[in-house]
Write a protein that holds these residues in place. Structure first.
Motif, mmCIF file in Angstrom:
data_model
loop_
_atom_site.group_PDB
_atom_site.id
_atom_site.type_symbol
_atom_site.label_atom_id
_atom_site.label_comp_id
_atom_site.label_asym_id
_atom_site.label_seq_id
_atom_site.Cartn_x
_atom_site.Cartn_y
_atom_site.Cartn_z
ATOM 1 N N GLY A 30 0.806 -1.209 0.000
ATOM 2 C CA GLY A 30 0.000 0.000 0.000
ATOM 3 C C GLY A 30 0.840 1.259 0.000
ATOM 4 N N VAL A 31 1.926 1.253 0.755
ATOM 5 C CA VAL A 31 2.793 2.433 0.841
ATOM 6 C C VAL A 31 3.459 2.719 -0.506
ATOM 7 C CG1 VAL A 31 4.927 3.318 1.836
ATOM 8 C CG2 VAL A 31 3.200 2.275 3.318
ATOM 9 N N PHE A 32 3.956 1.686 -1.164
ATOM 10 C CA PHE A 32 4.710 1.906 -2.400
ATOM 11 C C PHE A 32 3.803 2.101 -3.616
ATOM 12 C CE2 PHE A 32 8.053 -0.214 0.163
ATOM 13 C CZ PHE A 32 9.008 0.783 0.070
ATOM 14 N N MET A 33 2.596 1.521 -3.585
ATOM 15 C CA MET A 33 1.686 1.680 -4.722
ATOM 16 C C MET A 33 0.776 2.892 -4.560
ATOM 17 S SD MET A 33 0.525 -2.213 -5.662
ATOM 18 C CE MET A 33 -0.620 -1.629 -6.910
ATOM 19 N N GLY A 34 0.602 3.373 -3.327
ATOM 20 C CA GLY A 34 -0.241 4.544 -3.101
ATOM 21 C C GLY A 34 -1.714 4.188 -3.019
ATOM 22 N N GLU A 35 -2.569 5.208 -3.155
ATOM 23 C CA GLU A 35 -4.015 5.021 -2.987
ATOM 24 C C GLU A 35 -4.610 4.058 -4.017
ATOM 25 O OE1 GLU A 35 -5.978 6.018 -0.578
ATOM 26 O OE2 GLU A 35 -4.282 6.933 0.441
ATOM 27 N N LYS A 36 -3.972 3.950 -5.192
ATOM 28 C CA LYS A 36 -4.513 3.056 -6.227
ATOM 29 C C LYS A 36 -4.406 1.581 -5.839
ATOM 30 C CE LYS A 36 -0.121 3.029 -8.752
ATOM 31 N NZ LYS A 36 0.560 3.363 -10.020
ATOM 32 N N LEU A 44 -6.156 -9.044 -1.405
ATOM 33 C CA LEU A 44 -5.103 -9.859 -0.794
ATOM 34 C C LEU A 44 -5.359 -10.074 0.703
ATOM 35 C CD1 LEU A 44 -1.909 -8.402 -2.524
ATOM 36 C CD2 LEU A 44 -2.955 -10.642 -2.901
ATOM 37 N N SER A 45 -5.963 -9.092 1.371
ATOM 38 C CA SER A 45 -6.242 -9.258 2.806
ATOM 39 C C SER A 45 -7.257 -10.368 3.037
ATOM 40 C CB SER A 45 -6.748 -7.938 3.408
ATOM 41 O OG SER A 45 -8.016 -7.596 2.889
ATOM 42 N N VAL A 46 -8.261 -10.456 2.169
ATOM 43 C CA VAL A 46 -9.225 -11.558 2.271
ATOM 44 C C VAL A 46 -8.523 -12.889 2.027
ATOM 45 C CG1 VAL A 46 -11.341 -12.558 1.312
ATOM 46 C CG2 VAL A 46 -11.157 -10.085 1.594
ATOM 47 N N ALA A 47 -7.606 -12.913 1.054
ATOM 48 C CA ALA A 47 -6.844 -14.136 0.776
ATOM 49 C C ALA A 47 -6.001 -14.542 1.987
ATOM 50 C CB ALA A 47 -5.952 -13.929 -0.442
ATOM 51 N N VAL A 48 -5.384 -13.564 2.653
ATOM 52 C CA VAL A 48 -4.581 -13.860 3.846
ATOM 53 C C VAL A 48 -5.460 -14.455 4.948
ATOM 54 C CG1 VAL A 48 -3.273 -12.800 5.732
ATOM 55 C CG2 VAL A 48 -2.797 -12.139 3.371
ATOM 56 N N GLU A 99 -15.889 2.084 -3.213
ATOM 57 C CA GLU A 99 -15.970 2.661 -4.552
ATOM 58 C C GLU A 99 -16.964 3.820 -4.612
ATOM 59 O OE1 GLU A 99 -16.958 -0.564 -7.078
ATOM 60 O OE2 GLU A 99 -14.998 -1.535 -6.924
ATOM 61 N N SER A 100 -18.124 3.646 -3.977
ATOM 62 C CA SER A 100 -19.182 4.648 -4.094
ATOM 63 C C SER A 100 -18.959 5.857 -3.191
ATOM 64 C CB SER A 100 -20.540 4.010 -3.769
ATOM 65 O OG SER A 100 -20.555 3.531 -2.437
ATOM 66 N N GLU A 101 -18.345 5.645 -2.035
ATOM 67 C CA GLU A 101 -18.182 6.729 -1.063
ATOM 68 C C GLU A 101 -16.757 7.276 -1.007
ATOM 69 O OE1 GLU A 101 -20.823 7.943 0.828
ATOM 70 O OE2 GLU A 101 -21.987 6.661 -0.530
ATOM 71 N N ARG A 102 -15.944 6.939 -2.009
ATOM 72 C CA ARG A 102 -14.540 7.404 -2.061
ATOM 73 C C ARG A 102 -13.798 7.074 -0.764
ATOM 74 N NH1 ARG A 102 -15.641 13.414 -4.140
ATOM 75 N NH2 ARG A 102 -17.229 13.148 -2.538
ATOM 76 N N PHE A 103 -13.936 5.800 -0.388
ATOM 77 C CA PHE A 103 -13.332 5.310 0.854
ATOM 78 C C PHE A 103 -12.162 4.382 0.517
ATOM 79 C CE2 PHE A 103 -13.463 2.468 4.671
ATOM 80 C CZ PHE A 103 -13.219 3.432 5.617
ATOM 81 N N ASN A 104 -11.513 4.656 -0.624
ATOM 82 C CA ASN A 104 -10.445 3.778 -1.107
ATOM 83 C C ASN A 104 -9.165 4.000 -0.308
ATOM 84 O OD1 ASN A 104 -11.807 2.428 -3.308
ATOM 85 N ND2 ASN A 104 -11.863 4.425 -4.295
ATOM 86 N N ARG A 105 -9.089 3.379 0.843
ATOM 87 C CA ARG A 105 -7.894 3.515 1.682
ATOM 88 C C ARG A 105 -7.346 2.132 1.996
ATOM 89 N NH1 ARG A 105 -10.212 8.251 5.667
ATOM 90 N NH2 ARG A 105 -10.088 9.920 4.140
ATOM 91 N N PHE A 106 -6.101 1.917 1.621
ATOM 92 C CA PHE A 106 -5.504 0.595 1.826
ATOM 93 C C PHE A 106 -5.282 0.302 3.307
ATOM 94 C CE2 PHE A 106 -1.806 3.387 1.580
ATOM 95 C CZ PHE A 106 -1.015 2.932 2.624
#
Length: 480
Positions: A30-36, A44-48, A99-106
């Motif tokens: 998340g740190v190296f890829m940023g908000e995207k 991946l967290s669900v997979a973990v 996606e709908s509420e702009r809550f895209n935070r890793f």
């Protein structure tokens, strides 16, 4: 000797290691890829979590590690599976909201993984130190989650309230733990139980037990330590409320059960009075306080307070039947809560999310499937047969009756009757009121969670209930 002990201990704690290492790796991504990176980290967290669950079920051996501080027995394994299910479902349900509420935070899935690690440590705590470490790891992550929406005053207020009151409860718990250690000379639950059986109770030991119970009661939002619950449920972003209402309650109830039944079973006549009091207070307060609510998240907060009271009815007898009732109750409660929050997360119109009960008006005409499933969840939460919620209450009330705690069971039934009013009010609004503006189509992940939980509540529990009941019975016998 030490390397062998460390190896066996690490094998027992492998699921926790998977979660913690996975959280660190995802944090770096998340740190190296940023908000995207939000969607990638979420997936991946669900997979973990799934990998940790499979490792726990298929590979991890039962036993005791780290000198008795970490315990994996049938009870811990069962409750850990519930915690992992609750955490995974909460992360999955957050996708559409993000996606709908702009809550895209890793950071959200990473903090969920860290909090889940703490919960699993709570469930396996074998002594006071592990109890506190697990509790704080879980709590610190949730404090941040509650306030993660920095642009919302309500979210910031929720996080601050939870943090301040949580710090107070942690102080009470630590004071109680120090009292218990001072009067027994041990921190391991099994050693404390042995000393308590030999020496009996003392005033200082009873005071210590009460303070620890007060700290744990805060985590399950039992009265009179419930004051944070409505504001945090309402103020936190809805996916975080969904997470907060499920897995942490299961972990805290498991820890409370282990602390009382394993650590202080010889003094059950002392702590039973405390459990009975907070059980009655939670059932009655939750039932009456929810009646006047107009926000569905606040309603679910008071509903959760009442349900923790019902679960404590099973803990009060300190018997195999009682612990089995607690396990089954928390299993069914988790399923009902996840299903209800799947609907709450789907309460979104073109101009944004809505949370008022009146916004559900006429839902049976605008979205009949959603109305049917939410009605099933409400009636199950109310405890009406033949739904799973009735089975949950039946087992805890019967355990109380078999232990001679008739008044507790009767008060529980009466509180359920009162609670039926506000659950039926939602059903009435959905089926008999004039339709409000329709919601946007339900996201596929919410639809999946709703169908799975709805079918488990009725009628699939009839078919899957046998294996779950057998597993709960085996888990309950861990302590007896």
């Amino acid at each position: 000797m030490m390397p062998d002990m460390l190896t066996s201990s690490l094998s027992i704690a492998a699921p926790e290691l998977i979660l913690s290492v996975g959280a660190m790796i995802l944090l770096m991504i998340g740190v190296f890829m940023g908000e995207k990176s939000s969607q990638t980290v979420t997936g991946l967290s669900v997979a973990v979590i799934i990998i940790a669950a499979l490792w726990l079920i298929l590979i991890t051996p039962l036993g005791t590690g780290f000198g008795g501080s970490f315990v994996l027995d049938p009870f811990a394994r069962f409750m850990k599976i519930l915690v992992l299910v609750g955490s995974a479902a909460a992360v999955v349900m957050s996708v559409g909201f993000a996606e709908s509420e702009r809550f895209n935070r890793f950071e959200f899935p990473v903090l969920v993984l860290l909090s889940t690690t703490g919960m699993m440590m709570m469930v396996s705590a074998g002594d006071m130190i592990a109890l506190y470490l697990g509790l704080e790891l879980q709590s610190l992550a949730i404090y941040v989650l509650a306030a993660i929406n920095r642009d919302s005053v309500r979210s910031t207020e929720a996080g601050l309230k939870y943090f301040v009151l949580g710090a107070l409860s942690s102080g009470m718990l630590l004071y109680g733990a120090s009292m218990v250690y001072g009067f027994t000379g041990h921190i391991e639950f099994t050693a404390i139980a042995r000393v308590a059986a030999e020496s009996g109770s003392s005033l200082g030991l009873v005071v210590g037990i009460v303070f620890v119970l007060a700290g744990l009661a805060f985590k399950i939002s039992a009265v009179p330590f419930h004051m944070w619950t409505p504001d945090v449920y309402e103020g936190a972003p809805t996916p975080i409320t969904a997470f907060l209402a499920g897995a942490p309650k299961v972990a805290a109830m498991a820890l409370l059960t282990r602390f009382t039944v394993q650590g202080f079973e010889p003094l059950s006549d002392q702590w039973q009075q405390v459990i009975v009091f907070i059980s009655i207070a939670s059932m009655v307060f939750g039932a009456f306080a929810a009646i006047g609510q107009h926000n569905i998240k606040r309603l679910m907060a008071y509903s959760s307070i009442a349900h923790m009271g019902y679960a404590l009815v099973g803990l009060a007898p300190a018997s195999v039947e009682g612990v089995r009732g607690v396990i089954l109750y928390m299993t069914i409660y988790l399923v009902m809560t996840l299903g209800t929050f799947a609907v709450i997360l789907a309460m979104r119109r073109r101009d944004g999310m809505v949370e008022e009960i009146d916004d559900l008006a006429g839902l049976s005409q605008t979205n009949p499937v959603m109305a049917v499933f939410l009605s099933v969840m409400m009636l199950s939460l109310a405890g009406l047969p033949p739904l799973a919620g009735f089975i949950a209450k039946y087992f805890v009330f019967m355990a109380a009756v078999q232990a001679g705690l008739w008044p507790l069971a009767i008060i529980g039934v009466l509180a359920s009757v009162v609670g039926l009013y506000y659950y039926l009010r939602l059903v009435k609004v959905m089926w008999f009121d004039e339709p409000a503006e329709a919601f946007v189509p339900m996201a596929i992940e919410l639809r999946a969670v709703l169908w799975v939980t709805g079918l488990i509540v009725f009628p699939l529990y009839i078919f899957v209930g046998g294996p779950i009941f057998a597993a709960a019975e085996a888990a309950a016998k861990t302590f007896f």
